[in-house]
Design a protein around this motif. Structure first.
Motif, short mmCIF file in Angstrom:
data_model
loop_
_atom_site.label_atom_id
_atom_site.label_comp_id
_atom_site.label_asym_id
_atom_site.label_seq_id
_atom_site.Cartn_x
_atom_site.Cartn_y
_atom_site.Cartn_z
N GLN A 72 1.72 -4.93 -0.92
CA GLN A 72 3.51 -4.68 -1.04
C GLN A 72 4.01 -5.53 0.27
O GLN A 72 4.91 -5.80 -0.03
CB GLN A 72 3.44 -3.07 -1.21
CG GLN A 72 2.99 -2.44 -2.14
CD GLN A 72 3.14 -0.91 -2.18
OE1 GLN A 72 3.31 -0.45 -1.24
NE2 GLN A 72 3.51 -0.53 -3.35
N LEU A 105 4.58 -8.92 -0.24
CA LEU A 105 5.61 -9.23 -1.40
C LEU A 105 6.87 -9.29 -0.61
O LEU A 105 7.81 -9.99 -0.67
CB LEU A 105 5.48 -8.23 -2.34
CG LEU A 105 4.43 -8.74 -3.44
CD1 LEU A 105 4.43 -7.53 -4.57
CD2 LEU A 105 4.82 -9.62 -4.12
N ARG A 106 6.83 -8.12 0.35
CA ARG A 106 8.13 -7.83 1.16
C ARG A 106 8.41 -9.06 1.99
O ARG A 106 9.77 -9.54 2.21
CB ARG A 106 8.13 -6.66 1.89
CG ARG A 106 8.17 -5.16 1.13
CD ARG A 106 8.23 -4.07 2.31
NE ARG A 106 8.22 -2.91 1.48
CZ ARG A 106 7.03 -2.10 1.68
NH1 ARG A 106 5.90 -2.69 2.29
NH2 ARG A 106 6.98 -1.07 0.93
N THR A 165 9.45 -2.63 -3.42
CA THR A 165 8.18 -2.22 -3.77
C THR A 165 8.01 -0.51 -3.61
O THR A 165 7.20 0.11 -4.18
CB THR A 165 7.14 -2.79 -3.13
OG1 THR A 165 7.37 -2.39 -1.58
CG2 THR A 165 7.03 -4.33 -3.27
N GLU A 166 9.38 0.09 -3.17
CA GLU A 166 9.25 1.53 -2.78
C GLU A 166 9.95 2.13 -3.97
O GLU A 166 10.32 1.50 -4.73
CB GLU A 166 10.05 1.73 -1.63
CG GLU A 166 9.30 1.13 -0.25
CD GLU A 166 10.05 1.48 0.89
OE1 GLU A 166 11.10 2.20 0.89
OE2 GLU A 166 9.81 0.71 1.90
N ARG A 189 11.98 -7.22 -9.49
CA ARG A 189 10.69 -6.55 -9.78
C ARG A 189 10.01 -7.38 -10.67
O ARG A 189 8.79 -7.71 -10.46
CB ARG A 189 10.29 -5.06 -9.86
CG ARG A 189 10.83 -4.11 -8.83
CD ARG A 189 10.85 -2.76 -9.29
NE ARG A 189 10.81 -1.78 -8.11
CZ ARG A 189 10.99 -0.57 -8.29
NH1 ARG A 189 11.59 -0.10 -9.34
NH2 ARG A 189 11.10 0.26 -7.04
N ARG A 206 8.93 -10.80 -9.38
CA ARG A 206 8.04 -10.93 -8.58
C ARG A 206 6.36 -10.37 -9.37
O ARG A 206 5.45 -11.11 -9.02
CB ARG A 206 7.88 -9.77 -7.33
CG ARG A 206 9.02 -10.22 -6.52
CD ARG A 206 8.61 -11.79 -5.58
NE ARG A 206 9.51 -12.01 -4.75
CZ ARG A 206 9.65 -11.76 -3.43
NH1 ARG A 206 8.89 -10.84 -2.99
NH2 ARG A 206 10.76 -12.21 -2.82
N ALA A 215 2.03 -2.89 -6.87
CA ALA A 215 2.50 -3.66 -5.78
C ALA A 215 4.20 -3.96 -5.80
O ALA A 215 4.70 -4.06 -5.10
CB ALA A 215 2.00 -5.09 -5.76
N VAL A 216 4.56 -3.92 -7.25
CA VAL A 216 6.05 -4.19 -7.32
C VAL A 216 6.59 -2.70 -7.57
O VAL A 216 7.78 -2.43 -8.16
CB VAL A 216 6.37 -5.01 -8.48
CG1 VAL A 216 5.78 -6.38 -8.20
CG2 VAL A 216 5.83 -4.45 -9.95
N GLY A 217 5.97 -1.54 -7.49
CA GLY A 217 6.85 -0.42 -7.41
C GLY A 217 6.78 0.40 -8.81
O GLY A 217 7.37 1.62 -8.93
#
Length: 261
Positions: free
Chosen positions: A102, A105-106, A171-172, A210, A213, A231-233
């Motif tokens: 995560q 990715l950020r 991702t959150e 999302r 990604r 990883a993408v939420g």
């Protein structure tokens, strides 16, 4: 090695990995010049401050400075040295912990590869990073808040801030109401302004980011499908698969088979 114009560095605290990457990757065939190899992120930062670099191939877990801390430091440096905003990052890690994926990715990583990784997979990620570097049309590790084309950038300071929050925390479990609270406005006002200035609803914009990604990870990473969803939420694997199929018309597995690099 023949100079290509595309310059890369390796950062890994294990000597055998540094040696293997430098010797077994087809750098010249890829059109990439390997200019330096480091065992420490601090040394890499000192070098990058003075020398232009296009691609970082970095471990995550290292003493003194982790790969994530290294890229975060580059983000800060890019505020004064804009050229650093286009550095492309590929992470190698023996840790499948979702928090690393995560955070990678950020920070705008091109790829996140789990060790042990085949040479072919690393070369595919390097080729992708070089293509992004050549096109200069994708955000790098310091560009998450600048995802929109400058000509399309919203005039509203509030929306600029909202897009920055989405770009860094997509991702959150992100909610419009939470962002509105951070910006000290009502959710209804932010929702109306968001659609007015971006042409999309908050949920559609977040979903598009999302899926973009997730698609990139399905094409180029070695992560399991459920890991990509988390990883993408979307930590629920079934929900992630249903959502991805609704967005793209293909299941994650079918998308990976059709588009794998």
């Amino acid at each position: 090695m023949k100079t290509s114009g595309c310059r890369a560095v390796i950062i890994d605290d294990e000597a055998w990995i540094r040696d293997g990457l430098s010797k077994h990757i087809g750098w010249e065939r890829l059109g990439i010049e390997l200019v330096q190899i480091f065992e420490d992120g601090m040394d890499a930062i000192a070098y990058i401050r003075e020398h232009p670099v296009d691609i970082l191939l970095s471990d995550i877990r290292m003493p003194n400075m982790t790969g994530l801390e290294l890229v975060a430091a580059i983000r800060e440096l890019a505020k004064e040295h804009r050229s650093l905003s286009r550095v492309r990052v590929i992470f190698l890690s023996g840790f499948g912990d979702f928090k690393y994926v995560q955070e990678a990715l950020r920070l705008g990583a091109v790829d996140y590869l789990l060790k042990p990784t085949d040479v072919e997979e690393i070369e595919a990620s390097l080729a992708k990073a070089k293509a992004l570097r050549d096109s200069r049309d994708q955000p790098g590790p310091a560009d998450d808040e600048d995802r929109m084309d400058p000509a399309e950038e919203p005039a509203s300071y509030l929306i600029k801030k909202a897009l920055g929050v989405i770009g860094s925390r997509f991702t959150e479990n992100l909610q419009l109401s939470g962002i509105a609270d951070e910006l000290s406005v009502t959710p209804n006002y932010l929702s109306r302004l968001f659609r007015q200035e971006t042409g999309k609803s908050f949920s559609d914009y977040l979903s598009d980011l999302r899926v973009e990604r997730a698609a990139e990870l399905l094409k180029s990473s070695t992560l399991k499908i459920y890991q990509i969803g988390d990883a993408v939420g979307y930590p629920n694997p079934r929900y992630f698969s249903e959502w991805f199929q609704k967005q793209t018309g293909m299941s994650p597995g079918d998308y990976r088979k059709r588009h794998a690099i």
